[in-house]
Design a protein around this motif. Sequence first.
Motif, mmCIF file in Angstrom:
data_model
loop_
_atom_site.group_PDB
_atom_site.id
_atom_site.type_symbol
_atom_site.label_atom_id
_atom_site.label_comp_id
_atom_site.label_asym_id
_atom_site.label_seq_id
_atom_site.Cartn_x
_atom_site.Cartn_y
_atom_site.Cartn_z
ATOM 1 N N ASN A 56 26.637 11.252 -3.327
ATOM 2 C CA ASN A 56 26.971 10.248 -2.323
ATOM 3 C C ASN A 56 26.801 10.818 -0.914
ATOM 4 O O ASN A 56 27.508 10.407 0.014
ATOM 5 C CB ASN A 56 28.408 9.773 -2.521
ATOM 6 N N ALA A 57 25.846 11.740 -0.755
ATOM 7 C CA ALA A 57 25.636 12.401 0.538
ATOM 8 C C ALA A 57 25.416 11.370 1.641
ATOM 9 O O ALA A 57 24.673 10.396 1.477
ATOM 10 C CB ALA A 57 24.442 13.341 0.460
ATOM 11 N N GLY A 58 26.102 11.586 2.760
ATOM 12 C CA GLY A 58 26.001 10.676 3.887
ATOM 13 C C GLY A 58 26.928 9.475 3.796
ATOM 14 O O GLY A 58 27.026 8.696 4.746
ATOM 15 N N LYS A 59 27.602 9.323 2.658
ATOM 16 C CA LYS A 59 28.522 8.202 2.471
ATOM 17 C C LYS A 59 29.960 8.720 2.429
ATOM 18 O O LYS A 59 30.231 9.793 1.894
ATOM 19 C CB LYS A 59 28.221 7.460 1.168
ATOM 20 N N VAL A 60 30.868 7.940 2.954
ATOM 21 C CA VAL A 60 32.275 8.327 2.931
ATOM 22 C C VAL A 60 32.858 7.996 1.561
ATOM 23 O O VAL A 60 32.697 6.887 1.056
ATOM 24 C CB VAL A 60 33.065 7.594 4.026
ATOM 25 N N VAL A 61 33.513 8.976 0.939
ATOM 26 C CA VAL A 61 34.202 8.743 -0.335
ATOM 27 C C VAL A 61 35.701 8.940 -0.095
ATOM 28 O O VAL A 61 36.121 9.863 0.587
ATOM 29 C CB VAL A 61 33.692 9.681 -1.450
ATOM 30 N N THR A 62 36.499 8.065 -0.647
ATOM 31 C CA THR A 62 37.939 8.113 -0.437
ATOM 32 C C THR A 62 38.612 8.970 -1.504
ATOM 33 O O THR A 62 38.018 9.295 -2.538
ATOM 34 C CB THR A 62 38.534 6.698 -0.486
ATOM 35 N N ARG A 63 39.861 9.318 -1.269
ATOM 36 C CA ARG A 63 40.633 10.073 -2.252
ATOM 37 C C ARG A 63 40.757 9.278 -3.543
ATOM 38 O O ARG A 63 40.685 9.825 -4.640
ATOM 39 C CB ARG A 63 42.026 10.407 -1.699
ATOM 40 N N SER A 64 40.941 7.965 -3.414
ATOM 41 C CA SER A 64 41.060 7.119 -4.608
ATOM 42 C C SER A 64 39.787 7.158 -5.442
ATOM 43 O O SER A 64 39.839 7.214 -6.677
ATOM 44 C CB SER A 64 41.372 5.676 -4.205
ATOM 45 N N MET A 65 38.626 7.149 -4.785
ATOM 46 C CA MET A 65 37.355 7.225 -5.495
ATOM 47 C C MET A 65 37.231 8.553 -6.226
ATOM 48 O O MET A 65 36.794 8.603 -7.382
ATOM 49 C CB MET A 65 36.189 7.048 -4.512
#
Length: 225
Positions: free
Chosen positions: A166-175
């Motif tokens: 998911n480079a360049g994308k924000v991932v959340t703790r929940s994800m």
Amino acid sequence: MRILLVEDDHEIQSFVTDALLGAGYEVDAADDGQTASSLAAKRSYHGMIVDLGLPDLDGIDLILQLRHSGVRSPVLILSARRSVDERVRGLELGGDDYLTKPFAVAELLARMRNLLRRHSSVAEDPTRLHVGDLELDLLKRRATRAGDVLNLSPQEFALLEYLCRNAGKVVTRSMLLADVWGMRFQPDTNVVDVHIYRLRGKVDLPGRSPLIKTLRGIGYVVTAA
């Protein structure tokens, strides 16, 4: 697509930049090898155009440095050196194509298109992930940065793989909790924060451009930009 142009002649740099922009590319320009190395360490480029007669080091040395640091972008060498020996040397030491000065802009653009097309057809390897000088070998479950092997635990590798996919994308703790740890609810746990901290200590060593970035209150993102 973004191109790194390394050319110290400002007149040539200007009209090549204009030609690339007109052809739909994004362009970063550098006057010398040190600036070019700094730019290449901060972001990934689809292709590079490198003049050999740079003020601070030979263009061949710059290409060798970039290759040693893990940069695999195709390189079009631009040079007034016209001898067969010079062209062969440039191609053998990391260049992918060679164009002598003076040159026609139309030919430069055609060679660049061909390089990018050829590179994209052979460079896509589903068993490897790249972000800047970071490479993940998904078959061997091994991570390297600038050629140095990173000593990651299986869980750290899984976390880094998810971030790189998911480079360049924000991932959340929940994800991360759901997709990496398989937690379908959100317990009061700091497992993500602890693993990110440990992972950053192995990936983003002092002297290297940080790849793992924290967006406070939102999540994390891996990017070479």
